[in-house]
Motif scaffolding. Structure first.
Motif, PDB file in Angstrom:
ATOM      1  N   GLY A  95      12.648   6.118 -11.587  1.00  0.00           N
ATOM      2  CA  GLY A  95      13.573   7.183 -11.257  1.00  0.00           C
ATOM      3  C   GLY A  95      12.903   8.280 -10.448  1.00  0.00           C
ATOM      4  N   VAL A  96      13.429   9.493 -10.552  1.00  0.00           N
ATOM      5  CA  VAL A  96      12.971  10.584  -9.704  1.00  0.00           C
ATOM      6  C   VAL A  96      11.563  11.061 -10.070  1.00  0.00           C
ATOM      7  CG1 VAL A  96      13.865  12.506 -11.103  1.00  0.00           C
ATOM      8  CG2 VAL A  96      13.822  12.693  -8.581  1.00  0.00           C
ATOM      9  N   ARG A  97      11.046  10.641 -11.206  1.00  0.00           N
ATOM     10  CA  ARG A  97       9.715  11.093 -11.631  1.00  0.00           C
ATOM     11  C   ARG A  97       8.649  10.753 -10.600  1.00  0.00           C
ATOM     12  NH1 ARG A  97       5.090   9.406 -13.998  1.00  0.00           N
ATOM     13  NH2 ARG A  97       5.729   7.223 -13.991  1.00  0.00           N
ATOM     14  N   ALA A  98       8.677   9.526 -10.056  1.00  0.00           N
ATOM     15  CA  ALA A  98       7.669   9.118  -9.069  1.00  0.00           C
ATOM     16  C   ALA A  98       7.781   9.958  -7.802  1.00  0.00           C
ATOM     17  CB  ALA A  98       7.807   7.636  -8.751  1.00  0.00           C
ATOM     18  N   LEU A  99       8.997  10.258  -7.385  1.00  0.00           N
ATOM     19  CA  LEU A  99       9.188  11.102  -6.207  1.00  0.00           C
ATOM     20  C   LEU A  99       8.618  12.492  -6.448  1.00  0.00           C
ATOM     21  CD1 LEU A  99      12.172  11.458  -3.836  1.00  0.00           C
ATOM     22  CD2 LEU A  99      11.356  13.489  -5.044  1.00  0.00           C
ATOM     23  N   TYR A 179       8.894   5.134   1.048  1.00  0.00           N
ATOM     24  CA  TYR A 179       8.900   4.288  -0.154  1.00  0.00           C
ATOM     25  C   TYR A 179       7.487   3.902  -0.575  1.00  0.00           C
ATOM     26  CZ  TYR A 179      13.992   3.576  -0.387  1.00  0.00           C
ATOM     27  OH  TYR A 179      15.340   3.733  -0.540  1.00  0.00           O
ATOM     28  N   LEU A 180       6.620   3.634   0.409  1.00  0.00           N
ATOM     29  CA  LEU A 180       5.232   3.336   0.068  1.00  0.00           C
ATOM     30  C   LEU A 180       4.538   4.559  -0.525  1.00  0.00           C
ATOM     31  CD1 LEU A 180       4.247   1.225   3.201  1.00  0.00           C
ATOM     32  CD2 LEU A 180       4.368   0.376   0.864  1.00  0.00           C
ATOM     33  N   LEU A 181       4.863   5.737  -0.033  1.00  0.00           N
ATOM     34  CA  LEU A 181       4.277   6.963  -0.576  1.00  0.00           C
ATOM     35  C   LEU A 181       4.737   7.230  -2.002  1.00  0.00           C
ATOM     36  CD1 LEU A 181       4.501   9.420   2.434  1.00  0.00           C
ATOM     37  CD2 LEU A 181       2.411   8.838   1.192  1.00  0.00           C
ATOM     38  N   ILE A 182       6.019   7.078  -2.250  1.00  0.00           N
ATOM     39  CA  ILE A 182       6.528   7.299  -3.606  1.00  0.00           C
ATOM     40  C   ILE A 182       5.894   6.311  -4.567  1.00  0.00           C
ATOM     41  CG2 ILE A 182       8.592   7.241  -5.071  1.00  0.00           C
ATOM     42  CD1 ILE A 182      10.189   8.254  -2.642  1.00  0.00           C
ATOM     43  N   ASP A 183       5.725   5.071  -4.113  1.00  0.00           N
ATOM     44  CA  ASP A 183       5.019   4.047  -4.890  1.00  0.00           C
ATOM     45  C   ASP A 183       5.640   3.809  -6.264  1.00  0.00           C
ATOM     46  OD1 ASP A 183       3.167   2.473  -3.706  1.00  0.00           O
ATOM     47  OD2 ASP A 183       1.409   3.579  -4.388  1.00  0.00           O
ATOM     48  N   ASP A 184       6.948   3.787  -6.314  1.00  0.00           N
ATOM     49  CA  ASP A 184       7.648   3.537  -7.578  1.00  0.00           C
ATOM     50  C   ASP A 184       7.175   2.235  -8.193  1.00  0.00           C
ATOM     51  OD1 ASP A 184      10.142   4.014  -9.394  1.00  0.00           O
ATOM     52  OD2 ASP A 184      10.315   1.928  -8.717  1.00  0.00           O
ATOM     53  N   GLY A 185       6.775   2.272  -9.451  1.00  0.00           N
ATOM     54  CA  GLY A 185       6.348   1.078 -10.166  1.00  0.00           C
ATOM     55  C   GLY A 185       4.932   0.643  -9.874  1.00  0.00           C
ATOM     56  N   VAL A 186       4.238   1.319  -8.977  1.00  0.00           N
ATOM     57  CA  VAL A 186       2.840   0.996  -8.662  1.00  0.00           C
ATOM     58  C   VAL A 186       1.992   2.082  -9.313  1.00  0.00           C
ATOM     59  CG1 VAL A 186       1.146   0.580  -6.832  1.00  0.00           C
ATOM     60  CG2 VAL A 186       3.555  -0.054  -6.490  1.00  0.00           C
ATOM     61  N   TYR A 187       1.451   1.782 -10.463  1.00  0.00           N
ATOM     62  CA  TYR A 187       0.958   2.865 -11.318  1.00  0.00           C
ATOM     63  C   TYR A 187      -0.366   3.456 -10.878  1.00  0.00           C
ATOM     64  CZ  TYR A 187       4.990   1.718 -14.050  1.00  0.00           C
ATOM     65  OH  TYR A 187       6.294   1.503 -14.430  1.00  0.00           O
ATOM     66  N   ARG A 189      -0.743   4.077  -7.690  1.00  0.00           N
ATOM     67  CA  ARG A 189      -0.307   4.741  -6.450  1.00  0.00           C
ATOM     68  C   ARG A 189      -1.208   4.334  -5.280  1.00  0.00           C
ATOM     69  NH1 ARG A 189       4.162   5.352  -9.276  1.00  0.00           N
ATOM     70  NH2 ARG A 189       4.318   7.289 -10.472  1.00  0.00           N
ATOM     71  N   GLY A 190      -1.498   3.049  -5.212  1.00  0.00           N
ATOM     72  CA  GLY A 190      -2.431   2.551  -4.206  1.00  0.00           C
ATOM     73  C   GLY A 190      -1.988   2.737  -2.771  1.00  0.00           C
ATOM     74  N   HIS A 191      -0.675   2.591  -2.499  1.00  0.00           N
ATOM     75  CA  HIS A 191      -0.203   2.799  -1.135  1.00  0.00           C
ATOM     76  C   HIS A 191      -0.398   4.247  -0.711  1.00  0.00           C
ATOM     77  CE1 HIS A 191       2.229  -0.609  -2.713  1.00  0.00           C
ATOM     78  NE2 HIS A 191       1.941  -1.123  -1.541  1.00  0.00           N
ATOM     79  N   ARG A 192      -0.082   5.143  -1.615  1.00  0.00           N
ATOM     80  CA  ARG A 192      -0.241   6.570  -1.330  1.00  0.00           C
ATOM     81  C   ARG A 192      -1.708   6.897  -1.058  1.00  0.00           C
ATOM     82  NH1 ARG A 192       1.618  10.205  -6.108  1.00  0.00           N
ATOM     83  NH2 ARG A 192       3.472   8.850  -5.865  1.00  0.00           N
ATOM     84  N   LYS A 193      -2.590   6.333  -1.860  1.00  0.00           N
ATOM     85  CA  LYS A 193      -4.015   6.578  -1.673  1.00  0.00           C
ATOM     86  C   LYS A 193      -4.492   6.060  -0.320  1.00  0.00           C
ATOM     87  CE  LYS A 193      -5.112   6.449  -6.605  1.00  0.00           C
ATOM     88  NZ  LYS A 193      -5.745   5.657  -7.700  1.00  0.00           N
ATOM     89  N   THR A 194      -3.966   4.924   0.099  1.00  0.00           N
ATOM     90  CA  THR A 194      -4.348   4.388   1.400  1.00  0.00           C
ATOM     91  C   THR A 194      -3.923   5.333   2.517  1.00  0.00           C
ATOM     92  OG1 THR A 194      -4.277   2.074   0.683  1.00  0.00           O
ATOM     93  CG2 THR A 194      -4.004   2.478   3.021  1.00  0.00           C
ATOM     94  N   PHE A 195      -2.671   5.744   2.510  1.00  0.00           N
ATOM     95  CA  PHE A 195      -2.177   6.640   3.555  1.00  0.00           C
ATOM     96  C   PHE A 195      -2.962   7.945   3.608  1.00  0.00           C
ATOM     97  CE2 PHE A 195       2.302   4.661   3.353  1.00  0.00           C
ATOM     98  CZ  PHE A 195       2.084   3.922   4.509  1.00  0.00           C
ATOM     99  N   LEU A 196      -3.463   8.400   2.469  1.00  0.00           N
ATOM    100  CA  LEU A 196      -4.119   9.702   2.389  1.00  0.00           C
ATOM    101  C   LEU A 196      -5.641   9.603   2.341  1.00  0.00           C
ATOM    102  CD1 LEU A 196      -1.730  11.433  -0.174  1.00  0.00           C
ATOM    103  CD2 LEU A 196      -1.722  11.671   2.318  1.00  0.00           C
ATOM    104  N   HIS A 197      -6.189   8.440   2.606  1.00  0.00           N
ATOM    105  CA  HIS A 197      -7.644   8.308   2.512  1.00  0.00           C
ATOM    106  C   HIS A 197      -8.317   8.914   3.735  1.00  0.00           C
ATOM    107  CE1 HIS A 197     -11.597   6.851   1.617  1.00  0.00           C
ATOM    108  NE2 HIS A 197     -11.160   6.407   0.457  1.00  0.00           N
ATOM    109  N   PRO A 198      -9.302   9.777   3.544  1.00  0.00           N
ATOM    110  CA  PRO A 198      -9.919  10.462   4.686  1.00  0.00           C
ATOM    111  C   PRO A 198     -10.775   9.565   5.571  1.00  0.00           C
ATOM    112  CG  PRO A 198     -11.069  11.013   2.647  1.00  0.00           C
ATOM    113  CD  PRO A 198      -9.832  10.262   2.247  1.00  0.00           C
TER     114      PRO A 198
END
Length: 228
Positions: A95-99, A179-187, A189-198
């Protein structure tokens, strides 16, 4: 609409794998046009260019990206159903928690370096798209038993770190990235970490038609890449 997300981290390596993300004439909506690092690239489709532009919008100003595009979606949830504008409802796990968690993370994140398109990384991503467009499989393993690392190394030498994000579904570049950033169900948050990796400075993006999920998008990242 179904949307499935896959993440593979390589080098460094949180998953202990190996060592060493409408026609593009759309307005930039107050975003610097210099973020469009793929604008003149002749080997990418309009959607693939848009995905790189979205990634750079995110990395250049994560808080603005959250405020402009992600936070407003909170009102589109009804319990676990997300009614994304222009698309069919999506049943989420959290639900909205991941967002809300995503918005908090992005508001705390400072600016990151831009990513630039790489022909070699794009070739690696395209290999996987073509394979799964034919087989209908999902995940990071190819029908030839390849993985992201072996596909990337077909075309050159990577440095520092590599990672692969895959999304199945979505109708626009922005939706795919969100959707990859929100990473719903991916505990983790690996997609988010990839997008934000320096460490990431280069990216290859390929999109194609998947027999079950419609659009599939593969994004291969590297700290640097030297094509053969």
């Amino acid at each position: 609409m179904k949307l499935v997300m896959m993440i593979l981290w390589l080098a460094g390596f949180p998953l202990n794998f190996f060592s060493s993300e409408e026609d593009f004439s759309t307005t930039t909506n107050n975003w610097d046009s210099n973020l469009n690092t793929a604008a003149s690239t002749n080997y990418l489709s309009p959607l693939e260019k848009e995905i790189i532009f979205e990634i750079n919008k995110l990395r250049s100003n994560p808080a603005k990206y959250a405020n402009d595009y992600i936070a407003p979606l909170s009102k589109n949830y009804q319990r676990n159903m997300l009614y994304y504008p222009g698309d069919k409802p999506l049943r989420t796990r959290e639900g909205v928690r991941a967002l809300n968690e995503c918005v908090r993370d992005l508001r705390k994140q400072g600016p990151l370096s831009l990513v630039y398109p790489s022909r070699g990384l794009t070739k690696a991503a395209d290999d996987h798209v073509k394979d799964q467009s034919r087989t209908g499989r999902t995940g990071h393993s190819g029908s030839d038993r390849s993985n992201a690392k072996t596909r990337i190394e077909r075309y050159g030498q990577w440095k520092v770190r590599i990672a692969e994000n895959i999304a199945y579904g979505g109708i626009t570049a922005q939706q795919i990235v969100i959707y990859l950033l929100i990473d719903d169900g991916v505990y983790d948050r690996g997609h988010r970490k990839t997008f934000l990796h320096p460490d990431f400075n280069e990216v290859g993006v390929a999109t194609g038609n998947h027999p079950e999920y419609g659009i599939m998008s593969v994004m291969d990242f590297a700290g640097a890449f030297v094509e053969k």
